[in-house]
Motif scaffolding. Structure first.
Motif, short mmCIF file in Angstrom:
data_model
loop_
_atom_site.label_atom_id
_atom_site.label_comp_id
_atom_site.label_asym_id
_atom_site.label_seq_id
_atom_site.Cartn_x
_atom_site.Cartn_y
_atom_site.Cartn_z
N ASP A 82 41.47 48.85 40.13
CA ASP A 82 40.81 48.77 41.42
C ASP A 82 39.39 49.28 41.27
OD1 ASP A 82 43.19 47.90 42.49
OD2 ASP A 82 43.71 49.79 43.44
N LYS A 107 51.05 58.22 40.47
CA LYS A 107 49.93 58.48 41.37
C LYS A 107 48.62 58.47 40.58
CE LYS A 107 52.01 59.49 45.31
NZ LYS A 107 51.77 58.84 46.55
N GLN A 108 47.57 58.00 41.23
CA GLN A 108 46.23 58.05 40.64
C GLN A 108 45.70 59.47 40.71
OE1 GLN A 108 44.70 55.55 39.15
NE2 GLN A 108 46.21 54.01 39.65
N ILE A 114 41.89 54.52 48.99
CA ILE A 114 43.14 53.82 49.31
C ILE A 114 42.85 52.86 50.47
CG2 ILE A 114 45.53 54.10 50.07
CD1 ILE A 114 45.04 55.52 47.44
N THR A 118 45.54 45.34 49.72
CA THR A 118 45.29 45.50 48.28
C THR A 118 45.21 44.15 47.57
OG1 THR A 118 47.65 45.74 47.87
CG2 THR A 118 46.37 47.78 48.19
N TYR A 141 42.34 61.86 48.04
CA TYR A 141 42.58 60.46 48.38
C TYR A 141 41.80 60.16 49.65
CZ TYR A 141 46.35 59.85 44.97
OH TYR A 141 47.08 59.73 43.80
N THR A 143 41.01 57.40 52.73
CA THR A 143 41.43 56.21 53.47
C THR A 143 40.38 55.93 54.54
OG1 THR A 143 42.78 57.55 54.96
CG2 THR A 143 43.91 56.53 53.09
#
Length: 146
Positions: A82, A107-108, A114, A118, A141, A143
């Motif tokens: 990504d 998990k990244q 995020i 996707t 993370y 969003t």
């Protein structure tokens, strides 16, 4: 004496400005984290001239990306990960680029953007590039704030 002092002061100012301008956006995001679900405005955080933040899922082909972003993307293609890039469309310049490899089933780690969709390239105008930050054991993370 006065000239020497002004030179020293000038050097200090130049060093401070170069430090603040060269910091990685990940570092800036980490510094903005106050608590879970706090908001970071990438438009204000990243001062260089830009107009669009793109999220490019790893599922997108090179040609799809090239057709959407343009020839400035040619030298960046690395892998199937990504990607997030910040672009100044007026002069066709990418000012920030981040790619992270998929950790299949894991998990990244680090600063990870995020997105709900996707499968498609998402373009976010600078004025709407606001993200909620969540601290996880794997990193921060982000969003899209709605």
């Amino acid at each position: 004496m006065c000239t020497k002092l002004l030179r020293c002061l000038g050097l200090v100012v130049v060093l401070l400005l170069s430090y603040s301008c060269s910091r990685d956006i990940d570092t800036k995001i980490e510094e903005c984290f106050e608590h879970n679900d706090s908001t970071v405005d990438i438009g204000k955080l990243y001062q260089e001239a830009w107009d669009t933040l793109y999220y490019i899922p790893g599922a997108c082909s090179y040609m799809t990306i090239l057709n959407r972003i343009g020839p400035c993307y040619k030298g960046l293609w690395q892998d199937v990960g990504d990607k997030v890039l910040i672009m100044n469309s007026q002069n066709n310049k990418i000012v920030y680029y981040k790619e992270w490899d998929p950790n299949y089933g894991q998990k990244q780690n680090g600063i990870v953007f995020i997105f709900k969709d996707t499968n498609n390239i998402i373009a976010i105008p600078r004025g709407k590039a606001k993200f909620k930050i969540r601290n996880t054991p794997h990193g921060l993370y982000l969003t899209l704030a709605e």
